[in-house]
Scaffold this motif. Structure first.
Motif, PDB file in Angstrom:
ATOM      1  N   PHE A 150      13.519 -10.776  -2.584  1.00 44.51           N
ATOM      2  CA  PHE A 150      12.652 -11.931  -2.442  1.00 44.51           C
ATOM      3  C   PHE A 150      12.352 -12.162  -0.967  1.00 44.51           C
ATOM      4  N   THR A 151      11.134 -12.665  -0.692  1.00 40.85           N
ATOM      5  CA  THR A 151      10.730 -12.979   0.679  1.00 40.85           C
ATOM      6  C   THR A 151       9.824 -14.201   0.642  1.00 40.85           C
ATOM      7  N   ARG A 152       9.394 -14.642   1.820  1.00 42.00           N
ATOM      8  CA  ARG A 152       8.473 -15.767   1.905  1.00 42.00           C
ATOM      9  C   ARG A 152       7.084 -15.251   2.261  1.00 42.00           C
ATOM     10  N   GLY A 153       6.064 -15.711   1.514  1.00 40.09           N
ATOM     11  CA  GLY A 153       4.711 -15.274   1.789  1.00 40.09           C
ATOM     12  C   GLY A 153       3.809 -15.632   0.638  1.00 40.09           C
ATOM     13  N   ASN A 154       2.845 -14.777   0.348  1.00 40.00           N
ATOM     14  CA  ASN A 154       1.876 -14.958  -0.726  1.00 40.00           C
ATOM     15  C   ASN A 154       1.816 -13.649  -1.499  1.00 40.00           C
ATOM     16  N   ASP A 155       2.065 -13.712  -2.825  1.00 45.14           N
ATOM     17  CA  ASP A 155       2.189 -12.472  -3.586  1.00 45.14           C
ATOM     18  C   ASP A 155       0.877 -11.692  -3.646  1.00 45.14           C
ATOM     19  N   VAL A 156      -0.266 -12.401  -3.754  1.00 55.49           N
ATOM     20  CA  VAL A 156      -1.546 -11.691  -3.838  1.00 55.49           C
ATOM     21  C   VAL A 156      -1.851 -10.989  -2.520  1.00 55.49           C
ATOM     22  N   ARG A 157      -1.546 -11.638  -1.381  1.00 53.89           N
ATOM     23  CA  ARG A 157      -1.799 -11.005  -0.088  1.00 53.89           C
ATOM     24  C   ARG A 157      -0.862  -9.806   0.127  1.00 53.89           C
ATOM     25  N   LEU A 158       0.375  -9.950  -0.324  1.00 53.11           N
ATOM     26  CA  LEU A 158       1.270  -8.802  -0.218  1.00 53.11           C
ATOM     27  C   LEU A 158       0.780  -7.649  -1.091  1.00 53.11           C
ATOM     28  N   GLU A 159       0.248  -7.973  -2.312  1.00 47.00           N
ATOM     29  CA  GLU A 159      -0.346  -6.927  -3.155  1.00 47.00           C
ATOM     30  C   GLU A 159      -1.475  -6.223  -2.410  1.00 47.00           C
ATOM     31  N   GLN A 160      -2.324  -7.019  -1.699  1.00 48.91           N
ATOM     32  CA  GLN A 160      -3.459  -6.402  -0.990  1.00 48.91           C
ATOM     33  C   GLN A 160      -2.958  -5.430   0.078  1.00 48.91           C
ATOM     34  N   VAL A 161      -1.883  -5.836   0.802  1.00 47.62           N
ATOM     35  CA  VAL A 161      -1.344  -4.955   1.838  1.00 47.62           C
ATOM     36  C   VAL A 161      -0.870  -3.638   1.224  1.00 47.62           C
ATOM     37  N   ILE A 162      -0.107  -3.724   0.114  1.00 47.26           N
ATOM     38  CA  ILE A 162       0.412  -2.507  -0.517  1.00 47.26           C
ATOM     39  C   ILE A 162      -0.741  -1.647  -1.039  1.00 47.26           C
ATOM     40  N   ILE A 163      -1.759  -2.293  -1.621  1.00 52.75           N
ATOM     41  CA  ILE A 163      -2.916  -1.531  -2.123  1.00 52.75           C
ATOM     42  C   ILE A 163      -3.612  -0.810  -0.972  1.00 52.75           C
ATOM     43  N   ASN A 164      -3.808  -1.517   0.166  1.00 56.19           N
ATOM     44  CA  ASN A 164      -4.439  -0.879   1.329  1.00 56.19           C
ATOM     45  C   ASN A 164      -3.648   0.360   1.772  1.00 56.19           C
ATOM     46  N   LEU A 165      -2.319   0.198   1.870  1.00 53.00           N
ATOM     47  CA  LEU A 165      -1.496   1.304   2.348  1.00 53.00           C
ATOM     48  C   LEU A 165      -1.504   2.473   1.356  1.00 53.00           C
ATOM     49  N   VAL A 166      -1.405   2.169   0.044  1.00 54.26           N
ATOM     50  CA  VAL A 166      -1.382   3.240  -0.962  1.00 54.26           C
ATOM     51  C   VAL A 166      -2.738   3.947  -1.020  1.00 54.26           C
ATOM     52  N   ARG A 167      -3.831   3.159  -0.936  1.00 53.91           N
ATOM     53  CA  ARG A 167      -5.155   3.783  -0.976  1.00 53.91           C
ATOM     54  C   ARG A 167      -5.373   4.665   0.251  1.00 53.91           C
ATOM     55  N   ASN A 168      -4.881   4.235   1.411  1.00 50.31           N
ATOM     56  CA  ASN A 168      -4.960   5.094   2.598  1.00 50.31           C
ATOM     57  C   ASN A 168      -4.169   6.392   2.380  1.00 50.31           C
ATOM     58  N   ALA A 169      -2.991   6.255   1.734  1.00 47.33           N
ATOM     59  CA  ALA A 169      -2.189   7.442   1.445  1.00 47.33           C
ATOM     60  C   ALA A 169      -2.919   8.369   0.462  1.00 47.33           C
ATOM     61  N   ILE A 170      -3.617   7.768  -0.529  1.00 51.38           N
ATOM     62  CA  ILE A 170      -4.391   8.579  -1.482  1.00 51.38           C
ATOM     63  C   ILE A 170      -5.475   9.362  -0.746  1.00 51.38           C
ATOM     64  N   ASP A 171      -6.185   8.683   0.164  1.00 50.12           N
ATOM     65  CA  ASP A 171      -7.228   9.374   0.933  1.00 50.12           C
ATOM     66  C   ASP A 171      -6.630  10.503   1.770  1.00 50.12           C
ATOM     67  N   ALA A 172      -5.395  10.284   2.290  1.00 49.16           N
ATOM     68  CA  ALA A 172      -4.796  11.278   3.185  1.00 49.16           C
ATOM     69  C   ALA A 172      -4.388  12.560   2.452  1.00 49.16           C
ATOM     70  N   VAL A 173      -4.084  12.464   1.127  1.00 48.28           N
ATOM     71  CA  VAL A 173      -3.599  13.646   0.401  1.00 48.28           C
ATOM     72  C   VAL A 173      -4.684  14.283  -0.476  1.00 48.28           C
ATOM     73  N   GLN A 174      -5.950  13.851  -0.303  1.00 48.69           N
ATOM     74  CA  GLN A 174      -7.017  14.392  -1.142  1.00 48.69           C
ATOM     75  C   GLN A 174      -7.140  15.908  -1.006  1.00 48.69           C
ATOM     76  N   GLU A 175      -6.940  16.414   0.221  1.00 45.01           N
ATOM     77  CA  GLU A 175      -7.091  17.842   0.468  1.00 45.01           C
ATOM     78  C   GLU A 175      -5.767  18.609   0.374  1.00 45.01           C
ATOM     79  N   ALA A 176      -4.662  17.925   0.081  1.00 46.44           N
ATOM     80  CA  ALA A 176      -3.361  18.594   0.036  1.00 46.44           C
ATOM     81  C   ALA A 176      -3.254  19.442  -1.230  1.00 46.44           C
ATOM     82  N   PRO A 177      -2.603  20.606  -1.165  1.00 43.34           N
ATOM     83  CA  PRO A 177      -2.456  21.455  -2.370  1.00 43.34           C
ATOM     84  C   PRO A 177      -1.610  20.779  -3.451  1.00 43.34           C
TER      85      PRO A 177
END
Length: 609
Positions: A482-509
């Motif tokens: 548990f932490t202090r913050g806003n769950d929807v904003r934390l979701e947005q941060v995780i989505i941004n990071l995961v989507r960036n990771a998805i873009d980074a591995v598009q060309e990976a075998p």
């Protein structure tokens, strides 16, 4: 006329003598007072440092004795079976993690390490030979031993406390290593000038790294030979630190590495039980300032008294001039007051304008965050539509077959179809529920206690369809926190990071994205790692600046990481980026962990929802 002029000359000479005498006397008084204050402050600091060192060692001195009396240690030394040694390793690791020593380990009588708290680290002590160390030989001979030196395996300096295991014939030696890196860091941050020397006047603890392992006086050959034989300072060549004495008794000095024009008060406190000496160097610039201020105050004060006397003597003649000067002064004060009033009014307008600008900036930032969420939903819309379309198609199929089963009177098949339709509806409901809560525009209200792991799971649910569509493997390791913050904003941060990771591995075998979450020392660590090419080292320092992006032109504005950084900063956390040693990039979100007991009740959650 001639007598009047002579009298004026005599008055001027007398006034000058009074001013000079007063200035010299006040200078001496202020200088002595400032030096006394500096001496008292330096002495207090030196004693505090000595007491802190003694307390640090005293807090850990019991560990070797406890280990020496521990039945598991004695049994392992008696019969060192692999499983028993492994159990002792883990026990030492647990004790070290709950205490403050840098390392705990047990040595055999032949000087080799049998078990250690750092058994599973790269610099493990297990199997290392330390029989040449004096703490070991002292413990074997006398039952206990102490020693300060640079670690042969780790290269890190520390104080070693050893106890023999067994009273008559030692079966081994239990050792605790204490490090003072945190203490030195505190000295450095406080801009202190501290040296701690051993019995040979060799500096082994210091607020400045360049002072360490240098001597304050020449070291005789016998001591050098003993230091080299025990590898106390890991073969470091001991050079003498340059130090100039500014006073005959040597209490005011200058040391190499300090400002060239500075002078420092040297005070020492001996720690007899350790044979160490704390050297405190107190900056005497305040004494020079006091000397200057005393001279100025003495001269100014005496000049003021003389001026008053002259004023009283010639009051009748200067009365008209005084009235004119007073009128002029009042006019200047009025003008200055009017100017200050205008400046004050201008400042009020500027303050109000700044507050308005801050409100607009915060509103714009909130809109930008909402736009980022909607943009993420837009980019994921095709995959989400496909994910929802499949259950809808399946539901129509099940409903059509149910219509066939009804006339046939097959309740088992009908109920089975209805259960499948219900499961598909629940699946679509979970997706749309995440979408509704994620798309909702959040205000800038106060932070709340939220479930960090639930926010991570919801974020992964939203990007799951994109992961499946791109045939990307997702590896998850998430623990409740548990932490202090806003769950929807934390979701947005995780989505941004995961989507960036998805873009980074598009060309990976073999495209793989790893999401892990763990807690340590009251902090929550969420790591998103991709197995892509990693970051260009040239942009790591500016990665979180606006409009900085690693994607191709037109693929992004470079605001996603900037928004994520600001959101985590508002939560009181940090967002870091680095290249993983095994390849790929890793972004780490660090948040403050809170107790689950402080989380809101279900009623409160419902009210807030």
């Amino acid at each position: 006329m001639r007598k009047d002029r002579l009298r004026q000359y005599l008055q001027i000479v007398l006034a000058a003598l009074v001013v000079v005498t007063s200035a010299l006397a006040t200078r001496v008084i202020w200088e002595r007072s400032a030096l006394s204050t500096a001496r008292s402050t330096g002495e207090t600091r030196a004693e505090l440092v000595a007491q802190t060192i003694s307390d640090t060692i005293a807090q850990n001195a019991h560990f070797p004795l406890v280990l020496a009396l521990d039945p598991d240690v004695q049994a392992t030394l008696a019969e060192p079976a692999p499983d028993v040694i492994d159990a002792l390793n883990r026990k030492l690791e647990t004790i070290e993690a709950s205490g403050s020593p840098a390392a705990l380990y047990v040595m055999r009588p032949d000087g080799y390490t049998l078990a250690a708290s750092n058994w599973n680290t790269q610099g493990s002590f297990v199997g290392q030979y330390y029989g040449f160390r004096s703490y070991f030989t002292q413990a074997i001979a006398n039952g206990e031993g102490t020693y300060f030196g640079i670690g042969v395996t780790t290269g890190r300096a520390g104080y070693f406390i050893a106890r023999a295991v067994g009273s008559t014939q030692p079966a081994g030696v239990a050792v605790a290593k204490i490090e003072f890196d945190d203490l030195e860091a505190i000295w450095a941050r406080a801009a202190e000038h501290i040296m701690v020397t051993d019995e040979n006047d060799i500096i082994f603890l210091a607020s400045r790294p360049e002072w360490k392992y240098r001597s304050l006086a020449p070291v005789d050959e016998t001591a050098i030979t003993r230091i080299q034989s025990t590898r106390q300072y890991a073969g470091t060549e001991i050079e003498q630190l340059r130090m100039d004495e500014h006073t005959p008794d040597g209490d005011q000095v200058w040391a190499e590495g300090l400002p060239d024009n500075g002078s420092f008060l040297r005070q020492t406190v001996h720690i007899p039980e350790l044979g160490w000496t704390v050297n405190q160097l107190t900056d005497l610039s305040s004494v020079a300032d006091a000397r200057r201020d005393g001279t100025m105050i003495g001269a100014t004060g005496s000049a003021l008294v003389i001026a008053i006397l002259f004023y009283l003597a010639q009051r009748q003649r200067s009365l008209a001039i005084e009235r004119a000067a007073r009128a002029d002064l009042e006019q200047r004060v009025a003008e200055r007051t009017s100017a200050l009033r205008e400046v004050n009014d201008t400042l009020h307008v500027e303050v109000e304008e700044r507050r308005r600008t801050e409100r607009e900036l915060r509103s714009a930032q909130n809109d930008l965050i909402q736009a980022g969420k909607l943009a993420a939903l837009g980019q994921m819309s095709a995959a989400i539509a496909h994910e929802i379309n499949q259950p809808l198609t399946a539901m129509r199929t099940y409903i059509a077959t149910t219509r066939v089963f009804v006339p046939l009177g097959d309740p088992g098949a009908i109920l089975d179809n209805l259960e499948k339709v219900d499961n598909l509806a629940v699946r679509m409901g979970r997706i749309t529920s995440h979408l509704k809560s994620f798309a909702r525009k959040e205000g800038m209200g106060p932070a709340e206690v939220i479930s960090a792991d639930r926010a991570v799971h919801k974020a992964l649910d939203l990007v799951d369809v994109q992961l499946q569509a791109d045939a990307i493997t997702i590896r998850k390791s998430i623990v409740p926190a548990f932490t202090r913050g806003n769950d929807v904003r934390l979701e947005q941060v995780i989505i941004n990071l995961v989507r960036n990771a998805i873009d980074a591995v598009q060309e990976a075998p073999e495209p793989v994205v790893e999401v892990s979450m763990h807690t340590a020392n009251g902090r929550i660590f969420i790591e998103v790692r991709d197995h892509g090419p990693g970051f260009d080292p040239a942009i790591l320092e500016t990665l979180f600046d606006p409009f900085v992006t690693t994607k191709p032109s037109g693929a992004g504005l470079g605001l996603g990481l900037t928004i994520s950084y600001e959101i985590i900063h508002e939560f009181g956390g940090t967002l870091r980026a680095a290249n993983h040693p095994e390849g790929g990039a890793v972004l780490t979100v660090e948040l403050v962990a809170v107790d689950e007991a402080s989380s809101p009740s279900p009623t409160e959650v419902a009210d807030n929802g």
